[in-house]
Design a protein around this motif. Structure first.
Motif, short mmCIF file in Angstrom:
data_model
loop_
_atom_site.label_atom_id
_atom_site.label_comp_id
_atom_site.label_asym_id
_atom_site.label_seq_id
_atom_site.Cartn_x
_atom_site.Cartn_y
_atom_site.Cartn_z
N THR A 241 52.60 42.82 42.72
CA THR A 241 51.42 42.12 43.03
C THR A 241 51.07 40.91 41.85
OG1 THR A 241 50.51 43.70 44.76
CG2 THR A 241 49.22 41.74 43.99
N GLN A 242 50.88 39.73 42.34
CA GLN A 242 50.49 38.86 41.24
C GLN A 242 49.25 38.14 41.56
OE1 GLN A 242 55.27 37.83 39.66
NE2 GLN A 242 53.85 35.92 40.21
N ASN A 243 48.44 37.92 40.55
CA ASN A 243 46.94 37.35 40.90
C ASN A 243 46.97 35.99 40.25
OD1 ASN A 243 46.62 39.93 42.20
ND2 ASN A 243 45.71 40.72 40.30
N THR A 371 45.44 45.39 45.90
CA THR A 371 46.98 44.95 46.17
C THR A 371 47.39 45.45 47.50
OG1 THR A 371 47.36 47.26 45.53
CG2 THR A 371 47.61 45.66 43.70
N CYS A 407 45.67 37.09 45.71
CA CYS A 407 46.61 38.13 45.23
C CYS A 407 47.84 38.25 46.18
CB CYS A 407 45.95 39.53 45.43
SG CYS A 407 44.24 39.79 44.59
N THR A 409 51.38 39.89 47.35
CA THR A 409 52.29 41.09 47.08
C THR A 409 53.61 40.47 47.54
OG1 THR A 409 50.36 42.65 46.80
CG2 THR A 409 52.65 43.36 47.43
N GLY A 417 59.59 36.72 40.47
CA GLY A 417 58.26 36.44 40.09
C GLY A 417 57.96 35.09 39.75
N CYS A 421 55.23 32.41 41.40
CA CYS A 421 54.27 31.70 40.46
C CYS A 421 53.95 30.44 40.96
CB CYS A 421 54.77 31.78 39.07
SG CYS A 421 54.50 33.40 38.29
N GLU A 424 52.34 30.33 44.29
CA GLU A 424 50.52 30.56 43.88
C GLU A 424 50.13 29.34 43.34
OE1 GLU A 424 49.49 35.02 43.04
OE2 GLU A 424 50.83 34.10 41.65
#
Length: 439
Positions: A241-243, A371, A407, A409, A417, A421, A424
């Protein structure tokens, strides 16, 4: 000839359904396409319609029974018409004749489908079992088709230790197997005095549990499937999970302008804008539309966005199809329609499948970050959090801005990743410059 009415198969992954309640009783008239029972699947509750007109001749399962798909649950025919001799609970209607011919001389113990309701037994066997407190699940059937007969119940009764009614009731309360107790009564009959202090301590512990535990509830079909799928998703997928924090000040201002002068049913929500933005981002990034099948990546073209909807006893994910081709107003209208149907239990199977990405919005609860778990076989899920006021320096002045955490996931087998990014960042740009969502 009587016609079998079966547990329907709604969707490729449906294996069984629960009979919530029968809408007809034996002897009632049923019209063609008239609902005759209400069932619950792992996703929805729905009514099942009769394929023919006639009278309900027999019900093979009671309310609450869990029945495999395509299995006969009853028969419809002319008044007074006999039900086929091969009719029984537990076998698919189209296989009954073949099953009867191939049945072994002595059937294996019957599998209990739901609280004893799914155990095939003759009516007289059921009566004897009920009168003598015999659990049919512990009786070995000898019937030709695996059903329990009266003689099977009688054999089970004779095999039980002799005990007084009080001793039997106390043993049942204590959870004591009477076969382990030596009786001191006439001809070895077990009395209440034969129950030891240790066994009485067990009942005291049981009473304590009853006092401390408010209630025990069985998992519904939906809850069981949610537990299985969420567990599988969390253990099978290498998820990360990246926020990212997003300034939604302009988004909220745009929403206020769009809704100006509109009645509540026609107003656009923040979630509608996010659905449209996520759809646009998914169309831009191909890998977010991928699924993993064996050793192959499958790239899908349709931009279908799921939205998690919480209901009384679970969670469902209706899917808005072709989000990229719909206007914001169309997305908003469809989202309201699907959410309403979800809460009323009226979603159809084709309204919940074939999603590419899911949105789980719990921002209304003020959640800062979480998450979300991926809705397999999708590659990712977007979690939307609550909006918070933050001080920011803009053109040399301290101002209040509205900030929200997003968030994501993702399945690390499909996405990296850096790709997330980029996704997002693209989504952040859309939400911070909301006019671009509408273009």
């Amino acid at each position: 000839m009587a016609t079998a009415i079966c547990m329907p198969k709604n969707g490729m992954d449906m294996e069984e359904g629960t009979i919530v309640k029968w809408l007809k009783n034996v002897g009632d008239t049923i019209e063609k396409d008239e609902p005759f029972m209400e069932i619950e699947t792992d996703k929805i509750t729905m009514e099942t319609e009769s394929p023919v007109a006639g009278v309900l001749l027999a019900k093979l399962y009671e309310d609450g029974a869990v029945v495999p798909v395509l299995t006969a649950v009853g028969y419809v025919g002319e008044p007074g018409e006999k039900v086929p001799e091969t009719a029984e609970a537990g076998a698919p209607a189209e296989e009954k004749k073949e099953t009867a011919a191939a049945a072994p001389e002595k059937a294996a113990p019957v599998k209990v489908l739901s609280g004893g309701n799914g155990i095939p037994a003759t009516p007289y066997a059921k009566k004897i079992a009920s009168d003598n407190g015999v659990d049919l699940a512990e009786v070995t059937p000898s019937g030709r088709h695996g059903e329990i007969r009266a003689i099977d119940v009688e054999n089970a009764i004779h095999a039980q230790p002799k005990a007084t009614p009080l001793a039997r009731a106390m043993a049942a309360d204590m959870g004591i197997d009477l076969k382990t107790v030596t009786g001191s009564g006439y001809r070895g009959k077990i009395t209440s005095a034969d129950l030891t202090p240790e066994e009485k301590a067990e009942i005291e512990a049981a009473v304590k549990e009853i006092e401390e535990v408010l209630e025990r509830r069985k998992l519904s079909g939906m809850r069981k499937v949610i537990a299985q799928r969420m567990s599988a998703s969390h253990t099978e997928i290498p998820n990360v999970t990246q926020n990212i924090k997003v300034d939604v000040t302009e988004l909220l201002a745009l929403r206020a302008k769009i809704n100006q002068g509109k009645e509540k049913p026609d107003k656009v929500s923040v979630n509608d804008l996010i659905i449209k933005a996520v759809g646009k981002a998914t169309a831009e990034f191909e890998r977010f539309r991928m699924t993993l099948e064996g050793n192959e990546y499958v790239v899908h073209n349709q931009i279908n966005v799921g939205m998690a909807v919480g209901i009384d006893d679970g969670l469902v994910v209706p899917v808005i199809k072709d989000v990229d081709k719909k206007s914001l107003v169309e997305v908003s209208k469809k989202a309201k329609e699907l959410a309403k149907k979800a809460r009323e239990g009226k979603l159809m199977p084709d309204e919940m499948g074939d999603g590419r990405i899911t949105i789980s919005n719990i921002g209304m609860y003020g959640t800062h970050s979480f998450t979300p778990i991926i809705n397999q076989p999708e590659a990712s899920i977007v979690g939307v959090c609550g909006t918070e006021d933050e001080l920011a320096l803009v053109d040399g002045e301290v101002v209040v801005r509205k900030k929200m955490m997003i968030c994501v996931t993702f399945d690390h087998r499909i996405l990296n990743g850096t790709e997330v990014c980029e996704f997002e960042s693209y989504l952040k740009n859309l939400l911070e410059n909301p006019v671009s969502i509408l273009i």
